[in-house]
Design a protein around this motif. Structure first.
Motif, PDB file in Angstrom:
ATOM      1  N   LEU A 146       0.842  -1.207   0.000  1.00 47.65           N
ATOM      2  CA  LEU A 146       0.000   0.000   0.000  1.00 47.65           C
ATOM      3  C   LEU A 146       0.875   1.255   0.000  1.00 47.65           C
ATOM      4  O   LEU A 146       0.599   2.224  -0.720  1.00 47.65           O
ATOM      5  CB  LEU A 146      -0.923  -0.009   1.221  1.00 47.65           C
ATOM      6  N   ILE A 147       1.922   1.229   0.806  1.00 45.03           N
ATOM      7  CA  ILE A 147       2.854   2.364   0.851  1.00 45.03           C
ATOM      8  C   ILE A 147       3.485   2.574  -0.527  1.00 45.03           C
ATOM      9  O   ILE A 147       3.601   3.712  -1.008  1.00 45.03           O
ATOM     10  CB  ILE A 147       3.948   2.114   1.909  1.00 45.03           C
ATOM     11  N   GLU A 148       3.895   1.480  -1.158  1.00 45.41           N
ATOM     12  CA  GLU A 148       4.556   1.569  -2.462  1.00 45.41           C
ATOM     13  C   GLU A 148       3.679   2.267  -3.493  1.00 45.41           C
ATOM     14  O   GLU A 148       4.160   3.056  -4.319  1.00 45.41           O
ATOM     15  CB  GLU A 148       4.933   0.173  -2.947  1.00 45.41           C
ATOM     16  N   LYS A 149       2.391   1.975  -3.475  1.00 53.12           N
ATOM     17  CA  LYS A 149       1.482   2.555  -4.465  1.00 53.12           C
ATOM     18  C   LYS A 149       1.052   3.968  -4.099  1.00 53.12           C
ATOM     19  O   LYS A 149       0.643   4.736  -4.979  1.00 53.12           O
ATOM     20  CB  LYS A 149       0.252   1.661  -4.624  1.00 53.12           C
ATOM     21  N   GLU A 150       1.123   4.327  -2.828  1.00 50.06           N
ATOM     22  CA  GLU A 150       0.631   5.635  -2.397  1.00 50.06           C
ATOM     23  C   GLU A 150       1.725   6.699  -2.331  1.00 50.06           C
ATOM     24  O   GLU A 150       1.501   7.855  -2.666  1.00 50.06           O
ATOM     25  CB  GLU A 150      -0.045   5.512  -1.022  1.00 50.06           C
ATOM     26  N   ALA A 151       2.914   6.323  -1.874  1.00 52.12           N
ATOM     27  CA  ALA A 151       3.990   7.304  -1.676  1.00 52.12           C
ATOM     28  C   ALA A 151       4.609   7.711  -3.002  1.00 52.12           C
ATOM     29  O   ALA A 151       4.895   6.864  -3.855  1.00 52.12           O
ATOM     30  CB  ALA A 151       5.053   6.737  -0.752  1.00 52.12           C
ATOM     31  N   LEU A 152       4.820   9.005  -3.164  1.00 52.54           N
ATOM     32  CA  LEU A 152       5.484   9.533  -4.350  1.00 52.54           C
ATOM     33  C   LEU A 152       6.893  10.026  -4.049  1.00 52.54           C
ATOM     34  O   LEU A 152       7.695  10.198  -4.964  1.00 52.54           O
ATOM     35  CB  LEU A 152       4.647  10.664  -4.959  1.00 52.54           C
ATOM     36  N   ILE A 153       7.173  10.266  -2.770  1.00 55.57           N
ATOM     37  CA  ILE A 153       8.520  10.648  -2.343  1.00 55.57           C
ATOM     38  C   ILE A 153       8.880   9.795  -1.126  1.00 55.57           C
ATOM     39  O   ILE A 153       8.005   9.382  -0.360  1.00 55.57           O
ATOM     40  CB  ILE A 153       8.629  12.150  -2.007  1.00 55.57           C
ATOM     41  N   ASP A 154      10.159   9.550  -0.956  1.00 56.95           N
ATOM     42  CA  ASP A 154      10.597   8.667   0.123  1.00 56.95           C
ATOM     43  C   ASP A 154      10.220   9.210   1.500  1.00 56.95           C
ATOM     44  O   ASP A 154       9.937   8.430   2.418  1.00 56.95           O
ATOM     45  CB  ASP A 154      12.114   8.462   0.055  1.00 56.95           C
ATOM     46  N   GLU A 155      10.230  10.533   1.650  1.00 54.17           N
ATOM     47  CA  GLU A 155       9.968  11.118   2.957  1.00 54.17           C
ATOM     48  C   GLU A 155       8.560  10.815   3.470  1.00 54.17           C
ATOM     49  O   GLU A 155       8.305  10.911   4.671  1.00 54.17           O
ATOM     50  CB  GLU A 155      10.170  12.638   2.902  1.00 54.17           C
ATOM     51  N   ASP A 156       7.654  10.455   2.576  1.00 55.73           N
ATOM     52  CA  ASP A 156       6.268  10.203   2.985  1.00 55.73           C
ATOM     53  C   ASP A 156       6.003   8.752   3.363  1.00 55.73           C
ATOM     54  O   ASP A 156       4.950   8.439   3.925  1.00 55.73           O
ATOM     55  CB  ASP A 156       5.304  10.599   1.857  1.00 55.73           C
ATOM     56  N   ARG A 157       6.923   7.853   3.054  1.00 58.79           N
ATOM     57  CA  ARG A 157       6.630   6.426   3.239  1.00 58.79           C
ATOM     58  C   ARG A 157       6.324   6.078   4.694  1.00 58.79           C
ATOM     59  O   ARG A 157       5.324   5.414   4.997  1.00 58.79           O
ATOM     60  CB  ARG A 157       7.791   5.570   2.724  1.00 58.79           C
ATOM     61  N   ALA A 158       7.193   6.493   5.605  1.00 53.20           N
ATOM     62  CA  ALA A 158       6.989   6.145   7.016  1.00 53.20           C
ATOM     63  C   ALA A 158       5.746   6.827   7.584  1.00 53.20           C
ATOM     64  O   ALA A 158       5.096   6.291   8.486  1.00 53.20           O
ATOM     65  CB  ALA A 158       8.220   6.524   7.829  1.00 53.20           C
ATOM     66  N   LYS A 159       5.395   8.003   7.068  1.00 52.79           N
ATOM     67  CA  LYS A 159       4.185   8.696   7.534  1.00 52.79           C
ATOM     68  C   LYS A 159       2.930   7.969   7.060  1.00 52.79           C
ATOM     69  O   LYS A 159       1.958   7.839   7.811  1.00 52.79           O
ATOM     70  CB  LYS A 159       4.197  10.148   7.043  1.00 52.79           C
ATOM     71  N   ILE A 160       2.949   7.515   5.816  1.00 48.32           N
ATOM     72  CA  ILE A 160       1.802   6.751   5.317  1.00 48.32           C
ATOM     73  C   ILE A 160       1.648   5.463   6.118  1.00 48.32           C
ATOM     74  O   ILE A 160       0.527   5.045   6.443  1.00 48.32           O
ATOM     75  CB  ILE A 160       1.967   6.461   3.811  1.00 48.32           C
ATOM     76  N   ALA A 161       2.773   4.842   6.460  1.00 49.34           N
ATOM     77  CA  ALA A 161       2.711   3.648   7.313  1.00 49.34           C
ATOM     78  C   ALA A 161       2.031   3.972   8.634  1.00 49.34           C
ATOM     79  O   ALA A 161       1.180   3.201   9.117  1.00 49.34           O
ATOM     80  CB  ALA A 161       4.122   3.112   7.555  1.00 49.34           C
ATOM     81  N   ARG A 162       2.359   5.109   9.211  1.00 45.68           N
ATOM     82  CA  ARG A 162       1.754   5.485  10.488  1.00 45.68           C
ATOM     83  C   ARG A 162       0.253   5.707  10.345  1.00 45.68           C
ATOM     84  O   ARG A 162      -0.527   5.284  11.212  1.00 45.68           O
ATOM     85  CB  ARG A 162       2.438   6.740  11.045  1.00 45.68           C
ATOM     86  N   VAL A 163      -0.186   6.346   9.262  1.00 39.51           N
ATOM     87  CA  VAL A 163      -1.622   6.538   9.048  1.00 39.51           C
ATOM     88  C   VAL A 163      -2.320   5.185   8.969  1.00 39.51           C
ATOM     89  O   VAL A 163      -3.392   4.985   9.568  1.00 39.51           O
ATOM     90  CB  VAL A 163      -1.879   7.360   7.762  1.00 39.51           C
ATOM     91  N   ILE A 164      -1.729   4.251   8.240  1.00 33.83           N
ATOM     92  CA  ILE A 164      -2.342   2.918   8.111  1.00 33.83           C
ATOM     93  C   ILE A 164      -2.469   2.253   9.476  1.00 33.83           C
ATOM     94  O   ILE A 164      -3.541   1.748   9.842  1.00 33.83           O
ATOM     95  CB  ILE A 164      -1.510   2.049   7.145  1.00 33.83           C
ATOM     96  N   TYR A 165      -1.409   2.268  10.265  1.00 32.50           N
ATOM     97  CA  TYR A 165      -1.459   1.608  11.577  1.00 32.50           C
ATOM     98  C   TYR A 165      -2.404   2.345  12.532  1.00 32.50           C
ATOM     99  O   TYR A 165      -3.088   1.698  13.348  1.00 32.50           O
ATOM    100  CB  TYR A 165      -0.059   1.517  12.168  1.00 32.50           C
ATOM    101  N   ASN A 166      -2.440   3.674  12.443  1.00 29.97           N
ATOM    102  CA  ASN A 166      -3.373   4.420  13.288  1.00 29.97           C
ATOM    103  C   ASN A 166      -4.813   4.042  12.971  1.00 29.97           C
ATOM    104  O   ASN A 166      -5.648   3.844  13.870  1.00 29.97           O
ATOM    105  CB  ASN A 166      -3.172   5.925  13.112  1.00 29.97           C
ATOM    106  N   ARG A 167      -5.140   3.967  11.700  1.00 28.88           N
ATOM    107  CA  ARG A 167      -6.511   3.620  11.305  1.00 28.88           C
ATOM    108  C   ARG A 167      -6.837   2.164  11.679  1.00 28.88           C
ATOM    109  O   ARG A 167      -7.958   1.879  12.108  1.00 28.88           O
ATOM    110  CB  ARG A 167      -6.699   3.847   9.801  1.00 28.88           C
TER     111      ARG A 167
END
Length: 363
Positions: free
Chosen positions: A238-259
């Motif tokens: 999911l991160i691979e398909k959503e992130a467009l820059i490397d700096e956002d990958r760990a943040k997107i991971a956090r959103v997924i785990y928070n939800r």
């Protein structure tokens, strides 16, 4: 007159010297056990257990440093650990290897790999060798198409059979699952001897995924991120398909785990695109309502499997989410193109979505 019953008999104290000797003995045992464990670990990295694997052609690019070469050989499965190999080369004062193609084997002892490198590039396979490039974020069907497009000697039916009934399964792949998400995206070098063996390449792709996933720490997923290793692969996809820059990958991971922690639908468009097979076309309201286990708009939890092949950065992000309470993100290209804005509240998210629409970024 006192009797023996009037006396309190105390146990004889152990002398200070005896206690020191016992303590030193215990410390010696601990040091010996630790030394043996470390020695065993290093020995396994110097000369991995088991037989050597299949032969492969490894390209050493012009100007590659010892660090670069060690990493290339580890990524290709030639040596078990790049750090141990690097220190071994320095200990042996070996270096300045020539650029070119080398014929090596998977699971080699470091001294054997060193000898091949010192002998110089092999002139034979260099003529026939060619690269197969599989970028991150491809689905299983797209990987199959890329392989057929790039390897003219591959047979479509044989490749389909190798993918549908693989000769090897990933260590992180549950029963009754496909190879979706566990064929590692990378650059692979093939020569004439391997360019017509579809199953062998599938094995390499799975082995490379397992190697990188292990390095990313997926085995510890239940303790570190409270999901199974396979679920961590799903998160990484999911991160691979959503992130467009490397700096956002760990943040997107956090959103997924928070939800997930709040039992909220993930509402990730990329998963819906996978469900309705729309890689790039705009999603409709009907798409968002489709009854499909990959539609994470109308159900909670993770989809049942990966939606693409995650690369190393996304696997590492899935295992190392950023700290934050974000529940939303949307692309705003702020501060750089491709960047997302992350929000804690729906109101903040709505404001960021307005910017996304104003900039025509696909909202």
């Amino acid at each position: 007159m006192s009797t023996d019953e009037d006396w309190d008999w105390l146990p004889r104290r152990t002398s200070t010297l005896t206690r020191v000797i016992i303590l030193l003995g215990l410390m010696g045992v601990v040091v010996l056990i630790a030394t043996l464990l470390v020695k065993g670990w290093i020995d396994d990295r110097l000369d991995p257990p088991g037989d050597e694997g299949p032969e492969l052609v490894v390209n050493i690019p012009q100007g590659a440093s010892i660090n670069d070469i060690a990493r290339i050989l580890e990524d290709q499965g030639v040596v078990a650990n790049s750090t141990v190999f690097r220190y071994y080369l320095r200990y042996k004062d070996a270096g300045d290897f020539l650029a070119g193609n080398y014929v090596l084997n998977e699971n080699m002892a470091v001294w054997e790999a060193k000898d091949v490198l010192l002998a110089g590039p092999d002139p034979g396979p260099a003529v026939d060798a060619f690269r197969v490039v599989l970028p991150e974020g491809l689905t299983l069907a797209q990987i199959q198409g890329e392989l057929l497009a790039q390897v003219s000697t591959f047979n479509a039916d044989d490749l389909a059979r190798a993918i549908a009934f693989p000769p090897v399964r990933s260590d992180y792949q549950p029963a009754n699952s496909t190879l979706e998400g566990v064929l590692f995206p990378d650059t692979y070098l093939l020569d004439g001897a391997t360019a017509d063996d579809e199953a062998a390449l599938v094995v390499r792709l799975v082995d490379q995924f397992d190697r990188v996933a292990s390095e990313a720490g997926l085995d510890t997923a239940p303790e570190t991120v409270r999901v199974t290793p396979y679920e961590a692969v799903i998160v990484a996809s999911l991160i691979e398909k959503e992130a467009l820059i490397d700096e956002d990958r760990a943040k997107i991971a956090r959103v997924i785990y928070n939800r997930l922690g709040l039992d909220m639908p993930l509402q990730i468009d990329a998963a819906v695109r996978y469900a309705v097979n729309k890689p790039s076309e705009p999603l409709t309201l009907a798409d968002l309502r489709v009854d499909n286990p990959y539609n994470v708009y109308n159900r909670t939890g993770l989809p049942p499997g990966p939606i693409a092949a995650p690369g190393r950065a996304s696997l590492e992000a899935a295992m190392n989410p950023a700290d934050g309470f974000w529940l939303f993100y949307v692309r705003t290209d702020d501060p750089v193109p491709g960047a997302h804005t992350f929000s804690n509240t729906f109101e903040e998210h709505e404001a960021a979505t307005v910017i996304c629409r104003q900039r025509d970024l696909g909202c």
